[in-house]
Design a protein around this motif. Structure first.
Motif, PDB file in Angstrom:
ATOM      1  N   ALA A   4       0.831  -1.205   0.000  1.00  0.00           N
ATOM      2  CA  ALA A   4       0.000   0.000   0.000  1.00  0.00           C
ATOM      3  C   ALA A   4       0.868   1.259   0.000  1.00  0.00           C
ATOM      4  O   ALA A   4       0.560   2.238  -0.679  1.00  0.00           O
ATOM      5  CB  ALA A   4      -0.937  -0.005   1.208  1.00  0.00           C
ATOM      6  N   VAL A   5       1.967   1.233   0.750  1.00  0.00           N
ATOM      7  CA  VAL A   5       2.858   2.397   0.791  1.00  0.00           C
ATOM      8  C   VAL A   5       3.596   2.551  -0.538  1.00  0.00           C
ATOM      9  O   VAL A   5       3.704   3.650  -1.086  1.00  0.00           O
ATOM     10  CB  VAL A   5       3.851   2.259   1.965  1.00  0.00           C
ATOM     11  CG1 VAL A   5       4.914   3.365   1.899  1.00  0.00           C
ATOM     12  CG2 VAL A   5       3.117   2.334   3.298  1.00  0.00           C
ATOM     13  N   GLN A   6       4.091   1.452  -1.077  1.00  0.00           N
ATOM     14  CA  GLN A   6       4.849   1.505  -2.330  1.00  0.00           C
ATOM     15  C   GLN A   6       4.017   2.023  -3.487  1.00  0.00           C
ATOM     16  O   GLN A   6       4.509   2.744  -4.360  1.00  0.00           O
ATOM     17  CB  GLN A   6       5.396   0.112  -2.665  1.00  0.00           C
ATOM     18  CG  GLN A   6       6.502  -0.362  -1.747  1.00  0.00           C
ATOM     19  CD  GLN A   6       6.794  -1.846  -1.916  1.00  0.00           C
ATOM     20  OE1 GLN A   6       6.198  -2.515  -2.772  1.00  0.00           O
ATOM     21  NE2 GLN A   6       7.701  -2.370  -1.123  1.00  0.00           N
ATOM     22  N   THR A   7       2.744   1.664  -3.528  1.00  0.00           N
ATOM     23  CA  THR A   7       1.881   2.047  -4.644  1.00  0.00           C
ATOM     24  C   THR A   7       1.147   3.362  -4.414  1.00  0.00           C
ATOM     25  O   THR A   7       0.392   3.809  -5.280  1.00  0.00           O
ATOM     26  CB  THR A   7       0.840   0.946  -4.910  1.00  0.00           C
ATOM     27  OG1 THR A   7       0.054   0.729  -3.726  1.00  0.00           O
ATOM     28  CG2 THR A   7       1.528  -0.351  -5.312  1.00  0.00           C
ATOM     29  N   GLY A   8       1.350   3.988  -3.254  1.00  0.00           N
ATOM     30  CA  GLY A   8       0.696   5.256  -2.979  1.00  0.00           C
ATOM     31  C   GLY A   8      -0.725   5.118  -2.468  1.00  0.00           C
ATOM     32  O   GLY A   8      -1.423   6.122  -2.321  1.00  0.00           O
ATOM     33  N   GLN A   9      -1.177   3.897  -2.169  1.00  0.00           N
ATOM     34  CA  GLN A   9      -2.519   3.724  -1.606  1.00  0.00           C
ATOM     35  C   GLN A   9      -2.580   4.186  -0.160  1.00  0.00           C
ATOM     36  O   GLN A   9      -3.663   4.436   0.370  1.00  0.00           O
ATOM     37  CB  GLN A   9      -2.943   2.257  -1.708  1.00  0.00           C
ATOM     38  CG  GLN A   9      -3.041   1.742  -3.135  1.00  0.00           C
ATOM     39  CD  GLN A   9      -3.391   0.270  -3.168  1.00  0.00           C
ATOM     40  OE1 GLN A   9      -4.423  -0.156  -2.656  1.00  0.00           O
ATOM     41  NE2 GLN A   9      -2.533  -0.534  -3.761  1.00  0.00           N
ATOM     42  N   ALA A  10      -1.422   4.254   0.493  1.00  0.00           N
ATOM     43  CA  ALA A  10      -1.333   4.753   1.866  1.00  0.00           C
ATOM     44  C   ALA A  10      -0.216   5.781   1.930  1.00  0.00           C
ATOM     45  O   ALA A  10       0.804   5.649   1.251  1.00  0.00           O
ATOM     46  CB  ALA A  10      -1.076   3.622   2.850  1.00  0.00           C
ATOM     47  N   ASP A  11      -0.411   6.811   2.750  1.00  0.00           N
ATOM     48  CA  ASP A  11       0.608   7.844   2.912  1.00  0.00           C
ATOM     49  C   ASP A  11       1.714   7.393   3.855  1.00  0.00           C
ATOM     50  O   ASP A  11       2.873   7.775   3.692  1.00  0.00           O
ATOM     51  CB  ASP A  11      -0.031   9.127   3.452  1.00  0.00           C
ATOM     52  CG  ASP A  11      -1.095   9.670   2.520  1.00  0.00           C
ATOM     53  OD1 ASP A  11      -0.768   9.960   1.359  1.00  0.00           O
ATOM     54  OD2 ASP A  11      -2.260   9.790   2.956  1.00  0.00           O
ATOM     55  N   VAL A  12       1.342   6.604   4.855  1.00  0.00           N
ATOM     56  CA  VAL A  12       2.324   6.142   5.832  1.00  0.00           C
ATOM     57  C   VAL A  12       1.887   4.775   6.344  1.00  0.00           C
ATOM     58  O   VAL A  12       0.690   4.497   6.464  1.00  0.00           O
ATOM     59  CB  VAL A  12       2.459   7.145   6.997  1.00  0.00           C
ATOM     60  CG1 VAL A  12       1.146   7.315   7.756  1.00  0.00           C
ATOM     61  CG2 VAL A  12       3.588   6.758   7.946  1.00  0.00           C
ATOM     62  N   GLY A  13       2.863   3.942   6.614  1.00  0.00           N
ATOM     63  CA  GLY A  13       2.593   2.621   7.171  1.00  0.00           C
ATOM     64  C   GLY A  13       3.472   2.372   8.376  1.00  0.00           C
ATOM     65  O   GLY A  13       4.562   2.940   8.502  1.00  0.00           O
ATOM     66  N   VAL A  14       2.998   1.524   9.268  1.00  0.00           N
ATOM     67  CA  VAL A  14       3.773   1.137  10.448  1.00  0.00           C
ATOM     68  C   VAL A  14       3.667  -0.375  10.581  1.00  0.00           C
ATOM     69  O   VAL A  14       2.584  -0.958  10.392  1.00  0.00           O
ATOM     70  CB  VAL A  14       3.247   1.825  11.729  1.00  0.00           C
ATOM     71  CG1 VAL A  14       4.024   1.362  12.955  1.00  0.00           C
ATOM     72  CG2 VAL A  14       3.330   3.338  11.593  1.00  0.00           C
ATOM     73  N   GLY A  15       4.782  -1.008  10.886  1.00  0.00           N
ATOM     74  CA  GLY A  15       4.759  -2.459  11.008  1.00  0.00           C
ATOM     75  C   GLY A  15       5.940  -2.970  11.798  1.00  0.00           C
ATOM     76  O   GLY A  15       6.908  -2.253  12.041  1.00  0.00           O
ATOM     77  N   LEU A  16       5.849  -4.233  12.195  1.00  0.00           N
ATOM     78  CA  LEU A  16       6.921  -4.895  12.933  1.00  0.00           C
ATOM     79  C   LEU A  16       7.731  -5.753  11.984  1.00  0.00           C
ATOM     80  O   LEU A  16       7.181  -6.522  11.203  1.00  0.00           O
ATOM     81  CB  LEU A  16       6.349  -5.766  14.059  1.00  0.00           C
ATOM     82  CG  LEU A  16       5.483  -5.056  15.105  1.00  0.00           C
ATOM     83  CD1 LEU A  16       5.139  -6.022  16.229  1.00  0.00           C
ATOM     84  CD2 LEU A  16       6.162  -3.815  15.657  1.00  0.00           C
TER      85      LEU A  16
END
Length: 325
Positions: free
Chosen positions: A145-157
């Motif tokens: 989602a972050v790579q394709t621009g579907q999300a502005d920011v992502g958080v993960g472990l």
């Protein structure tokens, strides 16, 4: 064919601004003060505008300049324009200060159910005109989602930086064993995975990143990994442990709500694994894309919220890595 007399004058916005201010102030000195320019600049601007229009706009009466009928007529035409300009300026200011707009946020479950709500609370409380779209998915979906621009920011472990995104390490932790508060191992500061071999163990689906980490911890210790229960998410494993279904190894973010001082069911304690099993909470943004003012403010809220967490298994916030450039 358009003649010289019929040609429309090329009037600049700055001249119109001087004209509009003069209509309200009626003196060149007051107009200059309101615009933050010199009095000669006001006089020169008015002369230039009158020359371009071929009209007399102001006539002196004592110490004031009174607008002519032609000036009053023209002013009525441009008044809506300055309303639009003021709205434009206010909108730009709100965008700069992160007061309006829309953000798309995505996270894996552990920080999505702990860190992100805390960051959103402070962010949205003072921004009623901001909307946030928030989704909780697996790590692969977050990165996509972050790579394709579907999300502005992502958080993960994860256990390290990942390619194709700009990543920032928020906090580093150690996987923890969740145990009943009266379990013999609860007296120890850390827990070896070998000590869990005779327990009813709740495992994490090995298709997930964290599930593979847990299985690898057993393999590295030379211990057979054989969970009697297996579930997709760490939160589910922690919930099962809180309901007396066994012990589990989960990340600190998932463990925290089920510890003794928080849990409503069986009281649990969290003990970091004795062997190294590090886990990083990371923030992802799209590589090569500038951050909006709104996104920068929300990212700062995420950092603040992350630094404020005090969970068993988390290292001190100052040990976090600096943002990737």
């Amino acid at each position: 064919m358009t003649t010289g007399a019929d040609k429309l004058p090329e009037t600049s916005m700055r001249l119109l601004e001087i004209f509009a201010a003069m209509m309200g102030q009626r003196t060149t000195v007051a107009t200059a003060e309101s615009l933050g320019i010199s009095q000669p600049a006001v006089s020169a601007g008015l002369r230039q505008l009158e020359t371009q229009l071929g009209l007399t706009l102001f006539e002196r009466t004592g110490r004031h300049l009174e607008p002519t009928l032609e000036a009053r007529s023209l002013y009525e035409e441009i008044r809506p324009l300055f309303g639009i300009v003021r709205s434009f300026g206010m909108r730009a200011r709100d965008l700069r200060n992160g007061r309006v707009g829309r953000l798309r946020v995505i996270s894996t479950p552990p920080p999505g159910y702990s860190l992100i709500p805390q960051a959103m609370r402070g962010f949205l409380d003072t921004r009623p005109d901001v909307t946030v779209s928030f989704d909780v998915r697996r790590l692969g979906n977050v990165l996509s989602a972050v790579q394709t621009g579907q999300a502005d920011v992502g958080v993960g472990l994860t256990n390290g930086r990942l390619p194709n995104v700009t990543s920032e390490d928020l906090r580093t932790g150690q996987m923890v064993a969740l145990l009943p508060h009266d379990h013999p191992l609860a007296r120890d500061a850390t827990v070896k995975v070998g000590a869990l071999t005779h327990e009813r163990f709740i495992g994490i689906d090995q298709e997930s990143h964290l599930g593979r980490m847990v299985a690898q911890a057993f393999e590295d210790a030379g211990v057979t990994y054989h969970p009697q229960l297996e579930t997709r998410y760490c939160q589910t494993a922690a919930s099962l442990a809180a309901n007396g279904m066994g012990v589990c190894i989960v990340d600190p973010w998932s463990a925290h709500p089920y510890l003794a001082e928080h849990a409503g069911g069986q009281r649990l304690v969290g003990r970091p694994l004795a062997q190294p099993c590090p886990i990083h909470c990371m923030m992802f943004t799209r590589r090569g894309i500038p951050h909006s003012g709104l996104l920068k403010i929300f990212m700062a809220e995420i950092r603040r919220a992350s630094a404020s967490l005090d969970y068993p298994g988390l290292e001190r916030p100052e040990s976090a890595l600096s943002p990737e450039t």
